[in-house]
Scaffold this active site. Structure first.
Site, short mmCIF file in Angstrom:
data_model
loop_
_atom_site.label_atom_id
_atom_site.label_comp_id
_atom_site.label_asym_id
_atom_site.label_seq_id
_atom_site.Cartn_x
_atom_site.Cartn_y
_atom_site.Cartn_z
CB SER A 127 47.88 21.15 42.48
OG SER A 127 47.80 22.49 42.09
CD GLU A 129 49.59 27.20 41.85
OE1 GLU A 129 50.63 27.66 42.32
OE2 GLU A 129 48.90 27.82 41.02
CE1 TYR A 151 48.17 23.18 47.72
CE2 TYR A 151 48.72 23.87 45.48
CZ TYR A 151 47.93 23.14 46.35
OH TYR A 151 46.93 22.35 45.85
O1 G4F Z 1 42.22 31.47 43.59
P1 G4F Z 1 43.66 31.38 43.87
O2 G4F Z 1 44.08 31.68 45.27
O3 G4F Z 1 44.09 29.94 43.39
P2 G4F Z 1 45.51 29.32 42.95
O4 G4F Z 1 46.63 30.01 43.61
O5 G4F Z 1 45.53 29.26 41.46
O6 G4F Z 1 45.41 27.86 43.55
C1 G4F Z 1 44.20 27.08 43.51
O7 G4F Z 1 44.23 26.22 42.39
C2 G4F Z 1 45.24 25.21 42.42
C3 G4F Z 1 45.11 24.38 41.15
O8 G4F Z 1 45.87 25.00 40.15
C4 G4F Z 1 45.10 24.37 43.66
F1 G4F Z 1 46.05 23.40 43.68
C5 G4F Z 1 45.20 25.25 44.88
O9 G4F Z 1 45.01 24.48 46.05
C6 G4F Z 1 44.09 26.30 44.81
O10 G4F Z 1 42.86 25.65 44.86
O11 G4F Z 1 44.46 32.40 42.92
C7 G4F Z 1 44.26 32.38 41.53
C8 G4F Z 1 45.02 33.56 40.91
C9 G4F Z 1 46.47 33.71 41.36
O12 G4F Z 1 47.26 34.01 40.26
C10 G4F Z 1 46.45 34.91 42.30
O13 G4F Z 1 47.65 35.66 42.35
O14 G4F Z 1 44.35 34.76 41.31
C11 G4F Z 1 45.34 35.72 41.65
N1 G4F Z 1 44.75 36.70 42.56
C12 G4F Z 1 44.63 38.03 42.29
N2 G4F Z 1 44.08 38.65 43.34
C13 G4F Z 1 44.26 36.47 43.79
C14 G4F Z 1 43.85 37.71 44.29
N3 G4F Z 1 44.13 35.32 44.50
C15 G4F Z 1 43.56 35.42 45.73
N4 G4F Z 1 43.39 34.28 46.44
N5 G4F Z 1 43.18 36.62 46.27
C16 G4F Z 1 43.29 37.79 45.59
O15 G4F Z 1 42.93 38.86 46.07
#
Ligand code: G4F
Length: 331
Positions: A127, A129, A151
């Site tokens: 990832s 990440e 993670y």
């Molecule tokens: O959609 P996210 O939860 O994805 P994240 O953390 O980037 O991880 C995903 O991508 C990775 C690949 O780089 C994978 F390995 C992993 O398994 C997963 O699929 O969050 C994306 C961004 C973050 O910066 C988070 O802080 O969105 C920001 N965010 C802002 N508000 C939020 C929210 N994320 C989530 N889930 N929910 C919110 O309300």
């Protein structure tokens, strides 16, 4: 006929990969938790349209003997290890089980393959990440790791286990270093689907606001259907190697909101509220990958643009809401 085993076949990537491999004439097997076989309506929804075309095996990544049993039953040519606790925020809530499933699970699977089918080609779902607090931009295969969550740490461990099995036992083990990839099949907890789902709810009067965390975080978002093609290409290459898969563009969560609400004729500023409840203890501020190596060596090319991705996700959720099929998820 080539045979492939997909762990995590019930997820977004697993379902697209199963479709892709079936289309290429593979016999497709999937590892699923027993509870998924017992509750097919709730847990096998992304595979319903494939019917009997995939063979499912009950097993657990937390148990070496169960993986050993599954691999004893089916002789496979390729193993795509996609199963993981993949929600970064949850890994802060329960880092121990994330580490256990993602790191030990990968180790158990590699060890069982080495014992029973050392000639099987192995794909590990690494990832972006792993890059975390990025040391260079854009990120490439040689960018140093600095994970920012349990993670991310678990994925770095999986990456090195995969590399070690390649180097120590000459197994064909590859790491895909995939940046964020989304689709209408994305889980509701991830930010893109949380946004498009709520755009539809707001449009149909089912919700009046959307509470999000850090709106300034930037991600490199591609389409999952494009990214699973890259997984397959990696296992067809002459040598085992590691590849970054990314769109090469970065957009903020705010930009995603702006575009998604606009797709439904709405202004995100009227509905989106920033809520510190959703902040992470340590954030990954910026991700953008350079997939030049995969394009050059594997001939991989994505088909979807960022705009097309957002548009497809919003259209799908609007259609679900119109049919009254919108899941009332707790987000
Ligand atoms: O959609 P996210 O939860 O994805 P994240 O953390 O980037 O991880 C995903 O991508 C990775 C690949 O780089 C994978 F390995 C992993 O398994 C997963 O699929 O969050 C994306 C961004 C973050 O910066 C988070 O802080 O969105 C920001 N965010 C802002 N508000 C939020 C929210 N994320 C989530 N889930 N929910 C919110 O309300």
């Amino acid at each position: 006929m080539r045979k492939a085993l997909i762990t995590g076949i019930t997820g977004q990537d697993g379902s697209y990969l199963a479709e892709h491999l079936l289309g290429l004439g593979y016999e497709v097997h999937g590892l699923v938790r027993r509870v998924a076989l017992e509750q097919p309506d709730q847990r096998l929804g992304r595979l319903t349209h494939l019917g009997e075309r995939v063979v499912l095996h009950a097993g657990s990544l937390e148990s070496y003997p169960s993986l050993f049993q599954v691999l004893s039953r089916c002789q496979i040519d390729e193993c795509y290890h996609l199963a993981a606790q993949s929600f970064v925020a949850e890994s802060f809530a329960d880092g121990f089980s994330t580490m256990n499933t993602n790191s030990n699970g990968t180790h158990y699977l590699l060890a069982a393959l080495r014992e029973l089918q050392p000639g099987c080609r192995f794909y590990f779902a690494g990832s972006s990440e792993m890059f975390g607090k990025v040391r260079e931009t854009p990120q490439v295969e040689t960018t140093p790791f600095h994970p920012r969550s349990p993670y991310g740490i678990s994925k770095v461990a999986g990456y090195y286990l995969t590399l070690n099995y390649r180097e120590a036992y000459q197994m064909f083990c590859v790491n895909g270093m995939l940046f964020n990839h989304e689709s209408p099949r994305r889980g509701f907890e991830f930010v893109t689907r949380k946004i498009t789902h709520n755009v539809a709810r707001i449009k149909f009067g089912l919700a009046s606001e959307l509470r999000l965390g850090n709106l300034e975080a930037r991600r490199d978002w591609g389409h999952a259907a494009d990214y699973v093609r890259a997984m397959h290409l990696m296992l067809q290459h002459s040598e085992p190697d590691d590849f970054v898969i990314a769109s090469g563009e970065t957009h903020s969560v705010r930009e995603f909101c702006e575009l998604a609400f606009a797709e439904a004729g709405l202004d995100y500023l009227d509905f989106v509220k920033e809520d510190p409840t959703f902040y992470r203890p340590a954030e990954v501020d910026l991700l953008v990958g350079n997939a030049a190596k995969a394009k050059r060596v594997l001939g991989w090319q994505p088909a979807y643009s960022f705009r097309e991705l957002v548009s497809q996700m919003v259209a799908h959720d609007l259609e679900l809401a119109q049919r009254g099929a919108m899941a009332e998820m707790f987000l």
